[in-house]
Design an enzyme around this catalytic site. Structure first.
Site, PDB file in Angstrom:
ATOM      1  N   HIS A 200       0.845  -1.203   0.000  1.00  0.00           N
ATOM      2  CA  HIS A 200       0.000   0.000   0.000  1.00  0.00           C
ATOM      3  C   HIS A 200       0.874   1.245   0.000  1.00  0.00           C
ATOM      4  CE1 HIS A 200      -3.956   1.989   1.155  1.00  0.00           C
ATOM      5  NE2 HIS A 200      -3.070   2.986   1.210  1.00  0.00           N
TER       6      HIS A 200
ATOM      7  N   HIS B 101       1.310   5.256  -2.398  1.00  0.00           N
ATOM      8  CA  HIS B 101       0.745   6.168  -3.395  1.00  0.00           C
ATOM      9  C   HIS B 101       1.906   6.766  -4.189  1.00  0.00           C
ATOM     10  CE1 HIS B 101      -3.443   6.386  -1.665  1.00  0.00           C
ATOM     11  NE2 HIS B 101      -2.777   5.883  -0.635  1.00  0.00           N
TER      12      HIS B 101
ATOM     13  N   GLN C 263      -9.848   9.247  -4.852  1.00  0.00           N
ATOM     14  CA  GLN C 263      -9.474   9.968  -3.630  1.00  0.00           C
ATOM     15  C   GLN C 263     -10.599  10.849  -3.087  1.00  0.00           C
ATOM     16  OE1 GLN C 263      -6.044  10.421  -1.707  1.00  0.00           O
ATOM     17  NE2 GLN C 263      -7.919  10.687  -0.536  1.00  0.00           N
TER      18      GLN C 263
ATOM     19  N   HIS D 295      -9.857   1.800   0.640  1.00  0.00           N
ATOM     20  CA  HIS D 295      -9.575   2.625   1.816  1.00  0.00           C
ATOM     21  C   HIS D 295     -10.864   2.601   2.650  1.00  0.00           C
ATOM     22  CE1 HIS D 295      -6.119   4.014  -0.407  1.00  0.00           C
ATOM     23  NE2 HIS D 295      -5.807   4.944   0.483  1.00  0.00           N
TER      24      HIS D 295
ATOM     25  N   GLU E 170     -11.098   4.872   7.253  1.00  0.00           N
ATOM     26  CA  GLU E 170      -9.867   5.531   7.702  1.00  0.00           C
ATOM     27  C   GLU E 170     -10.255   6.813   8.437  1.00  0.00           C
ATOM     28  OE1 GLU E 170      -5.499   7.067   6.110  1.00  0.00           O
ATOM     29  OE2 GLU E 170      -7.117   6.740   4.660  1.00  0.00           O
TER      30      GLU E 170
ATOM     31  N   ASP F   1       2.332   3.371   2.969  1.00  0.00           N
ATOM     32  CA  ASP F   1       1.302   4.329   2.571  1.00  0.00           C
ATOM     33  C   ASP F   1       1.894   5.522   1.829  1.00  0.00           C
ATOM     34  OD1 ASP F   1      -1.174   5.416   2.218  1.00  0.00           O
ATOM     35  OD2 ASP F   1      -1.590   5.817   4.305  1.00  0.00           O
TER      36      ASP F   1
END
Length: 416
Positions: free
Chosen positions: A56, A58, A151, A209, A212, A308
């Site tokens: 995981h 980005h 997102q 996701h 969170e 992350d």
């Protein structure tokens, strides 16, 4: 290639590992320590381990902290605002340069497989296009999965669903989602159903996701697990973060864990980022805000660890070292008993490979000869030493090699 005097996980003996044509052809137990010939690699009783897997991250946002502004509050939601500012600056060259630099950093630290979430709430989808192209270019060098990640919400962002489907048409490997960030509970549930629908239509994996947030009423995890169970897709489904679980009461969790176990879904925790971003609304007592990693492990539910972010609007640190992430997790999640240590590396190797549905992963005759060499002789000693990755081999070819750090100056305490 031949590696001698190697330790293997959960084995007391030394081993010799033979590699031909990029595959493991034999793994033989040694009766004694051997002297290395010039054609052999001496592991010096260090741990031969399957490669690290980064499940995981980005890559489209990596190395953008402070551009154009810093996340001064340090919060998750300001991070999203700062990223919205940065998105207007994206182009193919920008993303390629930062992604390649970050991939190289990960590779230098023993990673050979990566799952990257890539923002689809961008009408140009430049991140998805660029990272899918990089995936194809690098396919012989690293396993890279691209997640189509909305997102700003799949259903709350204008044309978000259309963009998601376009990203899958481009070639994204995994359907992502963020149900807790949709405007309403109803939209969040609808988005989960759409995720399942799209994954079945395009035959893709799922990584959401999920919850969170610190809100104990954010319970999309149960909805995702239930949909995965009813559609018999659990092994292909991953719930990332699930930090609201830290705020759930135990009575609810006792019921939830039964569903999670039956569903067969995977979990990814990003402990360094979660402990930084969550608990922001608390004074004291202050929640850790990390999902129940220890309890998931004890329930034999697959859970793994990711970084992350590396130097982006949500997390301005990060160095590509999954051993650092594992070290943090053991502390944060209070997994400090010896039994916890004994299989700690699972959370950055085997468990991550399972979540990514990687084929032919691990040190086994017939598998591709992909492995790393770590300072130490077992999980505990590797974790405690936090040493460098001494060797990384992919399909029988050395891609990283370094020697253990050595103290050059003479020890002085013993001379007093």
């Amino acid at each position: 290639m031949k590696v001698i005097n190697a330790r293997l996980r959960h084995q007391a003996e030394l081993f010799t590992v033979h590699i031909e044509n990029g595959s493991f052809v034999s793994i033989e137990e040694q009766t004694e320590r051997l002297s290395a010939h010039s054609s052999e690699f001496d592991a010096n009783e260090n741990l031969l381990c399957a490669p690290f897997v980064e499940p995981h991250i980005h890559l489209d946002a990596a190395l953008t902290a402070g551009e154009p502004e810093w996340n001064n509050s340090g919060t998750l939601f300001e991070g999203i605002e700062r990223w919205s500012q940065r998105k207007s600056m994206l182009n193919e060259a920008d993303i390629r340069q930062r992604a390649l630099s970050t991939i190289e950093l990960l590779v230098q630290n023993g990673v050979q497989a990566i799952r990257t979430h890539t923002d689809t709430t961008d009408p140009t989808l430049i991140g998805v296009r660029t990272l899918c192209a990089l995936r194809d270019e690098l396919k012989d060098k690293i396993d890279l999965q691209v997640v189509a990640f909305p997102q700003d919400g799949m259903l709350s962002y204008p044309n978000g669903l259309k963009l998601m489907e376009e990203a899958l048409e481009i070639g994204a490997d995994v359907v992502g989602g963020i149900p807790h960030f949709e405007y309403t509970r109803e939209l969040g549930e609808q988005s989960v159903k759409k995720i399942i629908e799209l994954a079945k239509k395009y035959d893709r994996l799922i990584d959401v996701h999920c919850d969170e947030i610190d809100d104990p009423n954010s319970r999309f995890l149960e909805f995702l697990a239930c949909e995965a169970l009813f559609h018999d897709m659990g092994e292909k489904v991953t719930a990332s973060h699930t930090t609201a679980m830290h705020s759930y009461d135990n009575a609810y969790c006792s019921k939830l864990f039964r569903l999670l176990k039956n569903s067969g879904i995977n979990f990814i925790s990003c402990p360094t980022e979660s402990i930084h971003l969550q608990g922001r609304f608390d004074s004291y007592p202050k929640r850790r805000g990390v999902t129940r990693v220890k309890e998931l492990r004890e329930a034999d539910i697959n859970v793994c660890l990711g970084q992350d972010s590396i130097f982006d609007p949500w997390y301005s640190l990060g160095n590509g070292k999954l051993l650092r992430t594992l070290d943090f997790a053991m502390h944060i999640c209070q997994m400090m008993g010896y039994k916890d240590y004994a299989s700690a590396l699972d959370m950055i190797t085997d468990n991550s490979a399972k979540a990514l549905c990687l084929n032919n992963y691990g040190i086994k005759v017939g598998h591709p000869a992909n492995f790393i060499l770590l300072e130490g002789f077992d999980d505990y000693s590797v974790l405690r030493k936090q040493g460098e990755v001494l060797l990384s081999v992919r399909r029988g070819e050395i891609i990283v090699e370094r020697k253990p750090a050595q103290v050059i100056s003479k020890p002085w305490i013993s001379t007093l």
